[in-house]
Motif scaffolding. Structure first.
Motif, PDB file in Angstrom:
ATOM      1  N   ARG A  22      -9.131 -38.851 -55.668  1.00 23.47           N
ATOM      2  CA  ARG A  22      -8.137 -38.659 -56.730  1.00 23.47           C
ATOM      3  C   ARG A  22      -8.814 -38.162 -58.004  1.00 23.47           C
ATOM      4  O   ARG A  22      -9.942 -38.497 -58.295  1.00 23.47           O
ATOM      5  CB  ARG A  22      -7.432 -39.976 -57.054  1.00 23.47           C
ATOM      6  CG  ARG A  22      -6.442 -40.356 -56.022  1.00 23.47           C
ATOM      7  CD  ARG A  22      -5.632 -41.528 -56.505  1.00 23.47           C
ATOM      8  NE  ARG A  22      -4.879 -42.057 -55.415  1.00 23.47           N
ATOM      9  CZ  ARG A  22      -3.648 -41.679 -55.119  1.00 23.47           C
ATOM     10  NH1 ARG A  22      -3.048 -40.792 -55.842  1.00 23.47           N
ATOM     11  NH2 ARG A  22      -3.021 -42.195 -54.093  1.00 23.47           N
ATOM     12  N   ASP A  26      -5.235 -36.821 -64.837  1.00 25.70           N
ATOM     13  CA  ASP A  26      -4.120 -35.887 -64.706  1.00 25.70           C
ATOM     14  C   ASP A  26      -3.433 -35.962 -66.052  1.00 25.70           C
ATOM     15  O   ASP A  26      -2.794 -36.953 -66.357  1.00 25.70           O
ATOM     16  CB  ASP A  26      -3.152 -36.302 -63.601  1.00 25.70           C
ATOM     17  CG  ASP A  26      -3.685 -36.005 -62.221  1.00 25.70           C
ATOM     18  OD1 ASP A  26      -3.327 -36.738 -61.292  1.00 25.70           O
ATOM     19  OD2 ASP A  26      -4.457 -35.059 -62.081  1.00 25.70           O
ATOM     20  N   TYR A  64      -1.049 -28.778 -66.875  1.00 26.19           N
ATOM     21  CA  TYR A  64      -1.392 -30.053 -66.253  1.00 26.19           C
ATOM     22  C   TYR A  64      -2.817 -29.946 -65.752  1.00 26.19           C
ATOM     23  O   TYR A  64      -3.115 -29.140 -64.877  1.00 26.19           O
ATOM     24  CB  TYR A  64      -0.404 -30.372 -65.125  1.00 26.19           C
ATOM     25  CG  TYR A  64       1.000 -30.480 -65.648  1.00 26.19           C
ATOM     26  CD1 TYR A  64       1.480 -31.692 -66.142  1.00 26.19           C
ATOM     27  CD2 TYR A  64       1.831 -29.372 -65.718  1.00 26.19           C
ATOM     28  CE1 TYR A  64       2.756 -31.793 -66.664  1.00 26.19           C
ATOM     29  CE2 TYR A  64       3.111 -29.461 -66.237  1.00 26.19           C
ATOM     30  CZ  TYR A  64       3.566 -30.671 -66.712  1.00 26.19           C
ATOM     31  OH  TYR A  64       4.836 -30.771 -67.233  1.00 26.19           O
ATOM     32  N   SER A  66      -6.177 -31.488 -64.054  1.00 27.24           N
ATOM     33  CA  SER A  66      -6.708 -32.477 -63.114  1.00 27.24           C
ATOM     34  C   SER A  66      -8.166 -32.141 -62.889  1.00 27.24           C
ATOM     35  O   SER A  66      -8.545 -30.970 -62.881  1.00 27.24           O
ATOM     36  CB  SER A  66      -5.957 -32.432 -61.789  1.00 27.24           C
ATOM     37  OG  SER A  66      -4.591 -32.673 -61.974  1.00 27.24           O
ATOM     38  N   LEU A  88       6.991 -29.262 -56.524  1.00 24.13           N
ATOM     39  CA  LEU A  88       6.095 -30.330 -56.104  1.00 24.13           C
ATOM     40  C   LEU A  88       4.780 -29.787 -55.553  1.00 24.13           C
ATOM     41  O   LEU A  88       3.706 -30.277 -55.881  1.00 24.13           O
ATOM     42  CB  LEU A  88       6.783 -31.214 -55.054  1.00 24.13           C
ATOM     43  CG  LEU A  88       5.953 -32.364 -54.501  1.00 24.13           C
ATOM     44  CD1 LEU A  88       5.712 -33.405 -55.585  1.00 24.13           C
ATOM     45  CD2 LEU A  88       6.646 -32.990 -53.312  1.00 24.13           C
ATOM     46  N   SER A  89       4.839 -28.753 -54.731  1.00 26.78           N
ATOM     47  CA  SER A  89       3.613 -28.212 -54.137  1.00 26.78           C
ATOM     48  C   SER A  89       2.690 -27.618 -55.201  1.00 26.78           C
ATOM     49  O   SER A  89       1.473 -27.686 -55.074  1.00 26.78           O
ATOM     50  CB  SER A  89       3.945 -27.154 -53.083  1.00 26.78           C
ATOM     51  OG  SER A  89       4.589 -26.049 -53.668  1.00 26.78           O
ATOM     52  N   ASN A  91       2.652 -28.492 -58.604  1.00 23.90           N
ATOM     53  CA  ASN A  91       2.251 -29.461 -59.616  1.00 23.90           C
ATOM     54  C   ASN A  91       1.521 -30.679 -59.059  1.00 23.90           C
ATOM     55  O   ASN A  91       0.840 -31.360 -59.810  1.00 23.90           O
ATOM     56  CB  ASN A  91       3.489 -29.906 -60.402  1.00 23.90           C
ATOM     57  CG  ASN A  91       3.123 -30.476 -61.747  1.00 23.90           C
ATOM     58  OD1 ASN A  91       2.091 -30.151 -62.296  1.00 23.90           O
ATOM     59  ND2 ASN A  91       3.971 -31.323 -62.263  1.00 23.90           N
ATOM     60  N   GLU A  92       1.666 -30.951 -57.755  1.00 19.52           N
ATOM     61  CA  GLU A  92       1.023 -32.142 -57.205  1.00 19.52           C
ATOM     62  C   GLU A  92       0.150 -31.858 -55.989  1.00 19.52           C
ATOM     63  O   GLU A  92      -1.009 -32.254 -55.955  1.00 19.52           O
ATOM     64  CB  GLU A  92       2.082 -33.190 -56.847  1.00 19.52           C
ATOM     65  CG  GLU A  92       2.744 -33.793 -58.075  1.00 19.52           C
ATOM     66  CD  GLU A  92       3.667 -34.940 -57.717  1.00 19.52           C
ATOM     67  OE1 GLU A  92       3.401 -35.619 -56.712  1.00 19.52           O
ATOM     68  OE2 GLU A  92       4.650 -35.135 -58.434  1.00 19.52           O
ATOM     69  N   LYS A  96      -4.103 -31.850 -56.066  1.00 18.79           N
ATOM     70  CA  LYS A  96      -4.813 -32.914 -55.338  1.00 18.79           C
ATOM     71  C   LYS A  96      -5.791 -32.327 -54.337  1.00 18.79           C
ATOM     72  O   LYS A  96      -6.923 -32.788 -54.215  1.00 18.79           O
ATOM     73  CB  LYS A  96      -3.817 -33.837 -54.628  1.00 18.79           C
ATOM     74  CG  LYS A  96      -3.123 -34.783 -55.560  1.00 18.79           C
ATOM     75  CD  LYS A  96      -2.152 -35.665 -54.817  1.00 18.79           C
ATOM     76  CE  LYS A  96      -1.410 -36.565 -55.790  1.00 18.79           C
ATOM     77  NZ  LYS A  96      -0.389 -37.365 -55.137  1.00 18.79           N
TER      78      LYS A  96
END
Length: 156
Positions: A22, A26, A64, A66, A88-89, A91-92, A96
């Motif tokens: 992780r 973020d 954003y 990360s 979602l794909s 931004n997250e 990841k």
């Protein structure tokens, strides 16, 4: 039965892999797109007409950020969403995955500050300046290896 066990093993493996990698941060960041440069033609026409052109400014943007754990410097990926905006794909899931591979990720939100909802059927701003603004932002971060920055985009 074998398929169910295989599926459960795969889910457990992916969960452990993603949990161990992780991002330690973020965070929502603010920066500006690179200013749009005036063309020589526009400058000449303004001079001929005695017009004073204001210095172009960048557009305020949200991003954003990360990053992997550690001090770096890490390679980075600037991610530009497609015409549908922040999914979602984008931004997250991709951040990841890229962080787990050792990349700093900056997902650029080109629509929120411009009050754009969806451009799949209409105007899309010239986002090359958003990418350069993101690169400029990353160049000021000590944990980024600015000589190794990639751009990843979707549908636009």
């Amino acid at each position: 039965m074998k398929t169910t066990r295989l599926f459960l093993c795969l889910v457990a493996f992916l969960s452990a892999t993603l949990a161990g990698n992780r991002a330690d941060a973020d965070e929502l960041v603010r920066f500006e797109s690179a200013p749009v440069k005036l063309s020589p033609f526009r400058i000449r026409k303004a001079n001929e007409q005695g017009e004073n052109l204001p210095q172009p400014q960048g557009t305020p943007l949200l991003g954003y950020l990360s990053r992997p754990q550690g001090d770096g410097p890490f390679p980075a990926v600037v991610v530009l969403h497609g015409c549908e905006g922040m999914r979602l794909s984008i931004n997250e899931l991709w951040p990841k995955r890229l962080v787990s591979w050792g990349y700093v990720v900056l997902v650029v939100d080109s629509f929120t500050t411009r009050n754009i909802k969806d451009t799949c059927q209409s105007y899309l701003p010239d986002r090359v300046f958003d990418a350069y603004g993101a690169w400029n932002f990353l160049s000021k971060q000590s944990f980024v290896d600015i000589s190794r920055v990639a751009l990843m985009g979707f549908s636009a």
